[in-house]
Design a protein around this motif. Structure first.
Motif, PDB file in Angstrom:
ATOM      1  N   ASN A 169      11.340   8.114  -6.399  1.00 50.25           N
ATOM      2  CA  ASN A 169      11.355   7.030  -7.392  1.00 50.25           C
ATOM      3  C   ASN A 169      12.614   7.134  -8.246  1.00 50.25           C
ATOM      4  O   ASN A 169      12.563   7.424  -9.445  1.00 50.25           O
ATOM      5  N   SER A 215       4.701  15.372  -3.627  1.00 49.35           N
ATOM      6  CA  SER A 215       3.327  15.045  -3.217  1.00 49.35           C
ATOM      7  C   SER A 215       2.326  15.305  -4.334  1.00 49.35           C
ATOM      8  O   SER A 215       1.259  14.688  -4.383  1.00 49.35           O
ATOM      9  N   THR A 232       4.476  12.377  -7.980  1.00 44.18           N
ATOM     10  CA  THR A 232       4.373  10.915  -8.012  1.00 44.18           C
ATOM     11  C   THR A 232       3.883  10.328  -6.701  1.00 44.18           C
ATOM     12  O   THR A 232       3.528   9.158  -6.653  1.00 44.18           O
ATOM     13  N   SER A 233       3.899  11.095  -5.629  1.00 45.70           N
ATOM     14  CA  SER A 233       3.726  10.587  -4.266  1.00 45.70           C
ATOM     15  C   SER A 233       4.914   9.691  -3.932  1.00 45.70           C
ATOM     16  O   SER A 233       5.939   9.733  -4.607  1.00 45.70           O
ATOM     17  N   GLY A 234       4.773   8.893  -2.896  1.00 49.83           N
ATOM     18  CA  GLY A 234       5.917   8.126  -2.399  1.00 49.83           C
ATOM     19  C   GLY A 234       6.396   7.049  -3.347  1.00 49.83           C
ATOM     20  O   GLY A 234       5.711   6.654  -4.286  1.00 49.83           O
ATOM     21  N   ARG A 283       0.826  -1.197   0.000  1.00 51.85           N
ATOM     22  CA  ARG A 283       0.000   0.000   0.000  1.00 51.85           C
ATOM     23  C   ARG A 283       0.866   1.255   0.000  1.00 51.85           C
ATOM     24  O   ARG A 283       2.089   1.181   0.087  1.00 51.85           O
ATOM     25  N   TYR A 284       0.207   2.409  -0.111  1.00 52.94           N
ATOM     26  CA  TYR A 284       0.943   3.668  -0.078  1.00 52.94           C
ATOM     27  C   TYR A 284       1.792   3.767   1.191  1.00 52.94           C
ATOM     28  O   TYR A 284       1.372   3.338   2.272  1.00 52.94           O
ATOM     29  N   THR A 285       2.941   4.392   1.047  1.00 57.15           N
ATOM     30  CA  THR A 285       3.751   4.741   2.208  1.00 57.15           C
ATOM     31  C   THR A 285       3.661   6.260   2.394  1.00 57.15           C
ATOM     32  O   THR A 285       3.118   6.963   1.533  1.00 57.15           O
ATOM     33  N   SER A 314       7.778   3.154  -4.330  1.00 60.52           N
ATOM     34  CA  SER A 314       7.178   1.832  -4.157  1.00 60.52           C
ATOM     35  C   SER A 314       7.438   1.292  -2.753  1.00 60.52           C
ATOM     36  O   SER A 314       8.573   1.289  -2.268  1.00 60.52           O
ATOM     37  N   SER A 315       6.390   0.821  -2.113  1.00 63.93           N
ATOM     38  CA  SER A 315       6.525   0.235  -0.774  1.00 63.93           C
ATOM     39  C   SER A 315       7.429  -0.986  -0.804  1.00 63.93           C
ATOM     40  O   SER A 315       8.223  -1.220   0.119  1.00 63.93           O
ATOM     41  N   ASN A 332       4.581  10.022   1.983  1.00 65.43           N
ATOM     42  CA  ASN A 332       5.122  10.641   0.764  1.00 65.43           C
ATOM     43  C   ASN A 332       6.648  10.714   0.782  1.00 65.43           C
ATOM     44  O   ASN A 332       7.315  10.464  -0.224  1.00 65.43           O
TER      45      ASN A 332
END
Length: 474
Positions: free
Chosen positions: A165, A332, A335-337, A130-132, A339-340, A134
Motif C-alpha cells: 500500500n 500478511s 495490512t494484507s494485500g 475482493r482481496y487479492t 487495493s484490488s 497478499n
C-alpha cells in the motif's frame, strides 16, 4: 530505567469530566494560526455521562483509579512528519479562507492519466473488489518484472516482487525485516523525513552522513567508508532525491558499490520512486544493476509520483526472495494485500509504454519548465545558494543568509523553521524547513504546482524577504 506501569500523567475520569464541564472552553480558541491536535467537541450525552459517573462515584465512595496513558518507547522515539504537519496546517488555513499557496507536499498537481483512471473504474464496475493475494496479483507482479527488465536491466520473478500500500510501506517493511536492535542504518542527508524514523521503529540506529550543497548533495564515498562498521546493516540511497532533486551518476554509484562489497552485512535499499522524473542529460541507474549488487539490494518503487497516483496507494519492493518473503510475512499480519482496484490501475500504468510514455513525458516537461523558472528567479536574489535539481520536483534552497535578521512584528529569524513560519505568516506561502530533512540551512520548495502558482509564490517570498536584507555576509 524501567518505566512505571502508572504514568505520572494519569488522569481520573472525574478530572476529565471536570475539564469538559468548564464554561470557558471557547476562550481557549483564538484567531491565531495554531491548531489543536483534536477538537474540544463533546456531545450532550457524553457530558451527561461524565456528570452521572462522577456523582455515582462520589456517592459510592469508590476510589478513583487513573488510566495508564504511557506509550511504547518505540513510539516515543519517533518524530511526527513535519511535511505532513505543515501540509495539514496549510490546508486548514485555506479552508478557513486564508489564501495560502501550498508548496510543501510532494504531490503532483496533475490528474491521474485517463487510461489508468479508466482501468480503476472498470475494476469497480466489473466487481474486481475482493482481496487479492497478499503479495499482489500475478498480473501486476508479472508486469513489474517486465518493467524492471526493460527499463532497469534487472531480472526478477514474480515471487521476488511484493506489492504494498504505497512505497512508504515497502520501505518500512524492508527495515523491519532486515534490521535487529543495535544495527545501524546509514542515511545521507538531506534525507526524506521518514527514513530516520523508520529506522527507529525497527529498533535500529540511524547514522546520518552529511553532504554539501557545493557537491550537489551527493554522498562522498570516502565519508561512507569511514563511517561503516560491523553494526552497519542498511544503506539507504534515494535517486533522484527527495528533498534535493540530486541524481547519482552511474560512476558515483559504482564507487559506492565497491565500498559496499567489502562489508558482508551491509545491504542497500534503493528508493527509486522518482526515477521517471529526471531531466536530461541526467540518467537513472538502478543500484541493483551494478556488478555484485543484485544479491544485497532491495529496490523500492511505486506509482505515486511519476503517474500522479498518490491517493491510489500503490508501491512495490523487488529483491532476493529470502528478503521479499520476510517482508511478505510482515505485510500478511499488517495490512494484507494492496487495493484490488489500485492494482488494476497499476497494470494500466505500466502499459502506457517505456518510462510512462507520453503521459509521463508531458508531466516531466512541465516540471522542468517550473524548475528552470525557480532557478532563474531565486538566482536573481541576494544571499541565495542553490544546487540545480536533476530530477524529482523539489528545490532545496539555502536561505541561511537571512538567519539572524529581525522581522517587525515577528521577531528574529533563527533557523529554517522560524523562516518558514515567517513566510507562512507574512507571505502566506507554505514551505518545509530544512531541519526536517537533516539540513537546517535550507528550505524545501515543491514545484508540483502550476507555473502561475509558482510565479505568485515567488513574488510573495521576495516581498517578504526584502525588508530583512541579508543578515549574514554573502
Amino acid at each position: 530505567m524501567p518505566v512505571s506501569l502508572r504514568s505520572s500523567t494519569c488522569i481520573s475520569r472525574a478530572s476529565v469530566c471536570r475539564r469538559f464541564q468548564r464554561t470557558d472552553l471557547a476562550s481557549e480558541c483564538s484567531g491565531s494560526l495554531s491548531f489543536p491536535s483534536r477538537p474540544h467537541n463533546l456531545s450532550f450525552k457524553q457530558v451527561q455521562l461524565c456528570r452521572t459517573s462522577a456523582m455515582a462515584n462520589a456517592k459510592s465512595g469508590i476510589e478513583e483509579i487513573g488510566v495508564d496513558i504511557s506509550l511504547s518507547p518505540r513510539v516515543n522515539s519517533v518524530k511526527p512528519s513535519k511535511t505532513v504537519a505543515i501540509t495539514d496546517q496549510a490546508t486548514a488555513l485555506v479552508q478557513a479562507g486564508v489564501p495560502v499557496i501550498r508548496l510543501a507536499a510532494g504531490e503532483p498537481d496533475f490528474d491521474t492519466p485517463t487510461p489508468i483512471a479508466e482501468a480503476g473504474i472498470n475494476a469497480i464496475r466489473e466487481g474486481y473488489t475482493r482481496y487479492t493475494p497478499n503479495a499482489g496479483t500475478q498480473e501486476l507482479r508479472t508486469a513489474i518484472c517486465h518493467k524492471l527488465r526493460e527499463e532497469n536491466g534487472l531480472t526478477y520473478t514474480p515471487d521476488q516482487i511484493l506489492v504494498s500500500n504505497g512505497a512508504k510501506q515497502s520501505i518500512l517493511q524492508a527495515l523491519l525485516a532486515v534490521c535487529s536492535p543495535g544495527d545501524e542504518v546509514i542515511i545521507p542527508a538531506p534525507f526524506w523525513v521518514s527514513y530516520p524514523e523508520m529506522a527507529r521503529l525497527a529498533d535500529a540506529t540511524p547514522v546520518v552522513l552529511p553532504t554539501q550543497i557545493s557537491g550537489n548533495f551527493l554522498l562522498d564515498p570516502k565519508l561512507l567508508q569511514s563511517k561503516l562498521s560491523d553494526k552497519s546493516r542498511l544503506l539507504i540511497l534515494c535517486s533522484p532525491s527527495n528533498p534535493t532533486g540530486s541524481v547519482y551518476s552511474k560512476e558515483l554509484l559504482e564507487e559506492i558499490a565497491e565500498i559496499v562489497a567489502k562489508h558482508p552485512r551491509l545491504l542497500v535499499l534503493s528508493d527509486e520512486i522518482y526515477e521517471h522524473i529526471i531531466y536530461s542529460p541526467a540518467t537513472h541507474t538502478s543500484f541493483a544493476s551494478l556488478p555484485g549488487m543484485w544479491e544485497r539490494t532491495l529496490t523500492v518503487n511505486g506509482f505515486s509520483k511519476a503517474f500522479a497516483m498518490t491517493g491510489w496507494r500503490l508501491g512495490y519492493l523487488a529483491g532476493p526472495k529470502h528478503f521479499v518473503s520476510a517482508c511478505n510475512k510482515i505485510q500478511s499480519q499488517f495490512t494484507s494485500g494492496a487495493s484490488s482496484i489500485s492494482q488494476k490501475a497499476g497494470v494500466a500504468a505500466l502499459g502506457l509504454g517505456y518510462a510512462g510514455g507520453e503521459a509521463v513525458s508531458n508531466m516531466v516537461k512541465a516540471f522542468r519548465e517550473r524548475r528552470d523558472f525557480l532557478i532563474k528567479s531565486f538566482g536573481e536574489m541576494r544571499g541565495v545558494k542553490m544546487s540545480e535539481p536533476q530530477g524529482a520536483f523539489y528545490l532545496f534552497i539555502d536561505l541561511s543568509s537571512y538567519y539572524g535578521a529581525k522581522a517587525e512584528g515577528f521577531g528574529t529569524i533563527e533557523n529554517s523553521e522560524s523562516l518558514c513560519r515567517y513566510l507562512l505568516d507574512v507571505a502566506q506561502v507554505a514551505l518545509v524547513p530544512g531541519d526536517a530533512f537533516g539540513d537546517d540551512s535550507c528550505v524545501r520548495i515543491s514545484y508540483a504546482a502550476s507555473l502561475a502558482t509558482l510565479k505568485a509564490a515567488v513574488e510573495r517570498i521576495k516581498k517578504a524577504l526584502a525588508p530583512l536584507g541579508s543578515a549574514a555576509p554573502v
